[in-house]
Design a protein around this motif. Structure first.
Motif, PDB file in Angstrom:
ATOM      1  N   ARG A 140      36.975  -3.542  35.346  1.00  0.00           N
ATOM      2  CA  ARG A 140      37.887  -2.638  34.544  1.00  0.00           C
ATOM      3  C   ARG A 140      37.488  -1.702  33.620  1.00  0.00           C
ATOM      4  NH1 ARG A 140      40.188  -7.046  37.211  1.00  0.00           N
ATOM      5  NH2 ARG A 140      42.292  -6.652  37.745  1.00  0.00           N
ATOM      6  N   GLU A 141      36.657  -2.669  32.940  1.00  0.00           N
ATOM      7  CA  GLU A 141      36.060  -1.952  31.983  1.00  0.00           C
ATOM      8  C   GLU A 141      35.960  -0.755  31.445  1.00  0.00           C
ATOM      9  OE1 GLU A 141      37.033  -6.635  31.523  1.00  0.00           O
ATOM     10  OE2 GLU A 141      35.584  -5.092  33.026  1.00  0.00           O
ATOM     11  N   ASP A 142      34.824  -0.568  32.463  1.00  0.00           N
ATOM     12  CA  ASP A 142      33.982   0.373  32.543  1.00  0.00           C
ATOM     13  C   ASP A 142      35.137   1.862  33.899  1.00  0.00           C
ATOM     14  OD1 ASP A 142      32.073   0.083  31.763  1.00  0.00           O
ATOM     15  OD2 ASP A 142      31.570  -0.574  33.701  1.00  0.00           O
ATOM     16  N   ASN A 143      36.317   1.725  33.629  1.00  0.00           N
ATOM     17  CA  ASN A 143      37.437   2.392  34.364  1.00  0.00           C
ATOM     18  C   ASN A 143      39.044   1.775  33.440  1.00  0.00           C
ATOM     19  OD1 ASN A 143      36.920   3.428  37.434  1.00  0.00           O
ATOM     20  ND2 ASN A 143      36.068   1.313  36.707  1.00  0.00           N
ATOM     21  N   PRO A 144      38.366   3.167  32.394  1.00  0.00           N
ATOM     22  CA  PRO A 144      39.735   3.484  31.275  1.00  0.00           C
ATOM     23  C   PRO A 144      40.992   4.670  31.992  1.00  0.00           C
ATOM     24  CG  PRO A 144      37.781   4.722  30.525  1.00  0.00           C
ATOM     25  CD  PRO A 144      37.056   3.833  31.739  1.00  0.00           C
ATOM     26  N   GLY A 173      44.050  -6.396  45.022  1.00  0.00           N
ATOM     27  CA  GLY A 173      43.850  -5.171  43.661  1.00  0.00           C
ATOM     28  C   GLY A 173      42.484  -4.189  44.063  1.00  0.00           C
ATOM     29  N   PRO A 174      42.964  -3.066  42.614  1.00  0.00           N
ATOM     30  CA  PRO A 174      41.214  -2.045  43.141  1.00  0.00           C
ATOM     31  C   PRO A 174      40.297  -2.676  42.477  1.00  0.00           C
ATOM     32  CG  PRO A 174      43.016  -2.008  41.514  1.00  0.00           C
ATOM     33  CD  PRO A 174      43.491  -2.839  41.787  1.00  0.00           C
ATOM     34  N   PHE A 175      39.980  -3.583  42.004  1.00  0.00           N
ATOM     35  CA  PHE A 175      39.022  -4.229  41.629  1.00  0.00           C
ATOM     36  C   PHE A 175      37.970  -5.695  42.415  1.00  0.00           C
ATOM     37  CE2 PHE A 175      40.814  -1.992  38.041  1.00  0.00           C
ATOM     38  CZ  PHE A 175      39.774  -1.163  37.192  1.00  0.00           C
ATOM     39  N   SER A 176      38.565  -5.913  43.451  1.00  0.00           N
ATOM     40  CA  SER A 176      38.191  -7.019  44.266  1.00  0.00           C
ATOM     41  C   SER A 176      36.353  -7.047  44.484  1.00  0.00           C
ATOM     42  CB  SER A 176      39.596  -7.020  45.053  1.00  0.00           C
ATOM     43  OG  SER A 176      39.384  -5.759  46.441  1.00  0.00           O
ATOM     44  N   MET A 177      36.916  -5.721  45.140  1.00  0.00           N
ATOM     45  CA  MET A 177      34.542  -5.528  45.244  1.00  0.00           C
ATOM     46  C   MET A 177      34.166  -4.627  44.021  1.00  0.00           C
ATOM     47  SD  MET A 177      35.539  -3.751  49.353  1.00  0.00           S
ATOM     48  CE  MET A 177      35.634  -5.075  50.530  1.00  0.00           C
ATOM     49  N   PRO A 222      48.477  -0.414  37.917  1.00  0.00           N
ATOM     50  CA  PRO A 222      48.285  -1.836  37.496  1.00  0.00           C
ATOM     51  C   PRO A 222      49.796  -1.908  36.255  1.00  0.00           C
ATOM     52  CG  PRO A 222      46.394  -1.028  37.955  1.00  0.00           C
ATOM     53  CD  PRO A 222      46.376  -0.127  37.272  1.00  0.00           C
ATOM     54  N   ALA A 223      49.901  -0.845  35.089  1.00  0.00           N
ATOM     55  CA  ALA A 223      50.385  -1.116  34.677  1.00  0.00           C
ATOM     56  C   ALA A 223      51.727  -1.336  34.900  1.00  0.00           C
ATOM     57  CB  ALA A 223      50.621  -0.126  33.497  1.00  0.00           C
ATOM     58  N   GLY A 224      51.857  -0.199  36.107  1.00  0.00           N
ATOM     59  CA  GLY A 224      53.634  -0.323  36.633  1.00  0.00           C
ATOM     60  C   GLY A 224      53.566  -1.876  37.703  1.00  0.00           C
ATOM     61  N   SER A 263      34.193   4.886  36.718  1.00  0.00           N
ATOM     62  CA  SER A 263      33.140   3.853  37.575  1.00  0.00           C
ATOM     63  C   SER A 263      32.781   3.738  38.289  1.00  0.00           C
ATOM     64  CB  SER A 263      32.518   3.893  36.381  1.00  0.00           C
ATOM     65  OG  SER A 263      31.166   2.849  36.519  1.00  0.00           O
ATOM     66  N   THR A 264      32.269   4.150  39.716  1.00  0.00           N
ATOM     67  CA  THR A 264      32.098   3.450  41.053  1.00  0.00           C
ATOM     68  C   THR A 264      31.047   3.386  41.664  1.00  0.00           C
ATOM     69  OG1 THR A 264      31.872   5.263  42.357  1.00  0.00           O
ATOM     70  CG2 THR A 264      34.411   4.606  42.065  1.00  0.00           C
ATOM     71  N   TRP A 265      30.907   2.606  42.413  1.00  0.00           N
ATOM     72  CA  TRP A 265      30.129   2.043  43.327  1.00  0.00           C
ATOM     73  C   TRP A 265      29.809   2.395  44.712  1.00  0.00           C
ATOM     74  CZ3 TRP A 265      25.982  -0.416  41.332  1.00  0.00           C
ATOM     75  CH2 TRP A 265      26.602  -1.545  40.365  1.00  0.00           C
ATOM     76  N   PHE A 266      28.806   3.547  44.953  1.00  0.00           N
ATOM     77  CA  PHE A 266      28.780   4.389  46.461  1.00  0.00           C
ATOM     78  C   PHE A 266      27.437   3.073  47.618  1.00  0.00           C
ATOM     79  CE2 PHE A 266      28.234   8.523  44.634  1.00  0.00           C
ATOM     80  CZ  PHE A 266      29.420   7.946  44.294  1.00  0.00           C
TER      81      PHE A 266
END
Length: 274
Positions: A140-144, A173-177, A222-224, A263-266
């Motif tokens: 999360r912290e790398d995805n402002p 949720g979107p950060f589960s991986m 996630p805010a919504g 920020s993502t992982w490939f």
């Protein structure tokens, strides 16, 4: 959620494409390959893959929502793509119509309720030596682009734990991986080998203007979800939330819209060759 996704399709396509376009620049799928696109959404990645593997290859999209399948099928036909097809199924356990040389997913695997089961099912659909590539969000912290709005809303709206609600939510949720160690263990347990991670950072567009960026955060982010799960309490605070989000997102405003860091992982992993 289909209507909301359609309303913000231009943002979803422009924003998320920044990551998949970079992945395809680094490594495109070879001509003649058969590729499964997991959680294809509007089908834009499936169409791109179909162009890469043409003329003898095939791109096959699978998604859990029939509305997306109908839309993507119609648009592929309108584009004259005869090597792209789509079907609806649950990738966690349904027949995925393999074998495939490659499987791909752009932000589609993080929402599995049973990710280990799903990854095993995807591996079964791969030919021996076939490769899975996933694009997943890092922490999360790398995805402002999404975290700043969520953090601000949680300062205003009481948070309802997922286990205490029967309302529809986005599951893990979107950060589960986001954690490479955990995902590596998961992939190994599912039978994959040669697991690798590559980080990619880029700014993405979250609205053509500030109003749209706030609407997008409240509709799909996630805010919504924090507001939706809070029910009446969340709705009473909506005006305060909107004002806070405008303040939070305004520093990301540029001449061509609202752009924030992501920020993502490939992630790549291979089905063992037998």
């Amino acid at each position: 959620m289909f209507e909301k996704f359609c309303r913000f399709r231009h943002i979803m396509s422009l924003g998320l494409a920044g990551h998949s376009d970079e992945l395809f620049r680094r490594k495109s799928f070879p001509a003649g390959a058969r590729v499964l696109d997991i959680g294809f959404g509007f089908g834009d990645t499936t169409r791109l893959i179909a162009a890469q593997v043409a003329p003898n290859g095939e791109a096959v999209g699978v998604d859990g929502a029939q509305n997306f399948t109908d839309l993507a099928t119609r648009e592929a036909a309108e584009a004259g793509l005869n090597n792209a097809s789509f079907f609806s199924a649950d990738a966690q356990g349904d027949d995925l119509r393999g074998p495939y040389d490659y499987a791909f997913s752009r932000f589609g695997t993080m929402f599995f309720y049973l990710p280990g089961v799903a990854l095993r099912n995807i591996r079964r659909a791969l030919a021996p030596g076939g490769e899975l590539t996933m694009i997943v969000w890092r922490k999360r912290e790398d995805n402002p682009w999404v975290h700043e709005a969520e953090r601000r809303v949680k300062q205003i709206v009481p948070v309802v734990p997922l286990e205490e609600t029967d309302q529809v939510h986005c599951g893990p949720g979107p950060f589960s991986m986001s954690g490479p160690d955990m995902v590596s263990d998961m992939l190994r347990s599912a039978g994959y080998e040669h697991i690798a991670f590559a980080r990619y950072d880029t700014d993405i567009c979250i609205g053509r203007n500030l109003d749209e960026a706030v609407e997008f955060a409240l509709a799909l982010g996630p805010a919504g979800e924090v507001i939706r799960l809070a029910g009446e309490a969340g709705e009473r605070l909506r005006g305060q939330v909107i004002a806070a989000l405008r303040e939070t997102l305004s520093p990301y405003q540029r001449a061509d819209g609202i752009w924030a860091g992501s920020s993502t992982w490939f992630v790549t992993a291979r089905n063992p060759a037998r």
